[in-house]
Design an enzyme around this catalytic site. Structure first.
Site, PDB file in Angstrom:
ATOM      1  N   ASP A  95      -9.615  -2.580  -6.305  1.00  0.00           N
ATOM      2  CA  ASP A  95      -8.825  -1.643  -5.503  1.00  0.00           C
ATOM      3  C   ASP A  95      -8.614  -0.390  -6.340  1.00  0.00           C
ATOM      4  O   ASP A  95      -8.172  -0.479  -7.487  1.00  0.00           O
ATOM      5  CB  ASP A  95      -7.475  -2.293  -5.157  1.00  0.00           C
ATOM      6  CG  ASP A  95      -6.585  -1.424  -4.289  1.00  0.00           C
ATOM      7  OD1 ASP A  95      -6.926  -0.251  -4.034  1.00  0.00           O
ATOM      8  OD2 ASP A  95      -5.527  -1.929  -3.858  1.00  0.00           O
TER       9      ASP A  95
ATOM     10  N   HIS B  49      -8.541  -4.078  -1.708  1.00  0.00           N
ATOM     11  CA  HIS B  49      -7.409  -3.589  -0.925  1.00  0.00           C
ATOM     12  C   HIS B  49      -7.521  -4.121   0.505  1.00  0.00           C
ATOM     13  O   HIS B  49      -8.490  -3.857   1.204  1.00  0.00           O
ATOM     14  CB  HIS B  49      -7.411  -2.059  -0.914  1.00  0.00           C
ATOM     15  CG  HIS B  49      -6.126  -1.452  -0.454  1.00  0.00           C
ATOM     16  ND1 HIS B  49      -5.077  -1.213  -1.309  1.00  0.00           N
ATOM     17  CD2 HIS B  49      -5.707  -1.041   0.771  1.00  0.00           C
ATOM     18  CE1 HIS B  49      -4.072  -0.668  -0.646  1.00  0.00           C
ATOM     19  NE2 HIS B  49      -4.427  -0.561   0.625  1.00  0.00           N
TER      20      HIS B  49
ATOM     21  N   SER C 148       0.836  -1.195   0.000  1.00  0.00           N
ATOM     22  CA  SER C 148       0.000   0.000   0.000  1.00  0.00           C
ATOM     23  C   SER C 148       0.880   1.258   0.000  1.00  0.00           C
ATOM     24  O   SER C 148       1.752   1.396  -0.855  1.00  0.00           O
ATOM     25  CB  SER C 148      -0.953  -0.052   1.201  1.00  0.00           C
ATOM     26  OG  SER C 148      -1.955   0.925   1.112  1.00  0.00           O
TER      27      SER C 148
END
Length: 314
Positions: free
Chosen positions: A256, A286, A160
């Site tokens: 995502d 995600h 991320s």
């Protein structure tokens, strides 16, 4: 309930209990994430790995940087090392997020893992966080002898925002003539402040991460809405020259908002002559790996370990 999205049915049970990423109240967001990490870390098997927290010299003019060094009991020396950068949208998270993964990497791969407690926005906007990561990388390289690390096999790992910081750090190390890197693992990376890709425009209510969360994340990290001169070390998708970067593994999740920027960055790396492995996992979102028992999560986890093993030449 977000949707309609064709989520993998095995992931459905976790969707309703996941928190929303809302950086409007930064303190509440941090506490919510810390509570989740504490819960997930209670039963971590730490056998076979020693770890300690150490302050290391920070960037010039800045404070020391806290790192956590994980050393496996069984390893060959010198062994590879992995600099592990946590996620959290540049605003939340701590190196404790990486504890379970760092233990697994150290034990299963026989490598030294160094997790970084970098400064967070909005109190410390760019470039504070990445400069802390660069200082930790310099310390790792300089301390290779003490740590029993092979300086030819130092890699980066991030998921991320940590993936975005890892990509930016690879660029920064190349451009400064800093420590050589053998590999970069960019998991579901946050790379592009422009928020113009189809997935970023379309996924406004997806679990864990959505366009509204991304907007606030970049506002906090860049210190406002001015996008006239954003550094590629902050948003690696803006980089115009990716030549000479270390080989990369890039993962993305189907639903995502970050999906397309990860795929496009992987393509840009390939076109620059960088060796890249790219995988987009179907039916995922995600943070869906928080349900590790799902078959797709198991596949992603196995592939991650295999990619690290190859990238670090274990």
């Amino acid at each position: 309930m977000p949707g309609p999205y064709a989520f993998d049915p095995e992931l459905q049970p976790i969707i309703d209990i996941l928190p929303e990423s809302d950086f409007t109240d930064v303190a509440a967001s941090r506490k919510g994430l810390d509570d989740i990490i504490e819960m997930l870390s209670r039963d971590v098997d730490e056998t076979g790995v020693r770890y300690e927290d150490r302050p290391v010299p920070g960037p010039e003019g800045g404070p020391d940087v806290l790192v956590r060094v994980y050393t496996p009991d069984e390893r060959q020396t010198p062994c590879p090392a992995l600099l592990d950068i946590h996620g959290g949208g540049f605003v939340t998270g701590t190196m404790a997020m990486e504890h379970a993964g760092a233990i697994a990497f150290a034990r299963n791969l026989g490598v030294v893992v160094v997790a970084v407690e970098y400064r967070l926005a909005p109190e410390h906007p760019f470039p504070a966080g990445i400069e802390d990561c660069y200082a930790a990388l310099q310390w790792l390289h300089a301390s290779a002898g003490e740590l029993g690390v092979d300086i030819e096999r130092i890699g980066l790992y991030g998921q991320s925002a940590g993936g975005g910081l890892a990509a930016g750090l690879a660029l920064l190390a190349r451009d400064r003539g800093g420590p050589a890197l053998c590999f970069q693992f960019l998991g579901i990376p946050e790379l592009d402040d422009r928020l113009e890709t189809p997935s970023m425009r379309d996924f406004t209510d997806t679990p864990m991460w959505s366009r509204p969360a991304a907007v606030l994340s970049w506002q906090r990290y860049l210190g406002g809405d001015d996008r006239s001169d954003v550094s590629p070390y902050a948003a690696p998708s803006r980089a115009t020259d990716l030549r000479g970067l270390p080989p990369a593994y890039v993962s993305t999740m189907e639903f995502d908002p970050l999906r397309d920027e990860g795929i496009l960055y992987a393509l840009d790396l390939m076109q620059a002559g960088v060796q890249v492995e790219l995988h987009s996992f179907p039916g995922t979102f995600h943070g869906s790996a928080l349900l590790p028992t799902a078959a797709v999560s198991k596949r992603a986890s196995t592939e991650m370990m295999d990619a690290l093993r190859r990238g670090l030449k274990v």
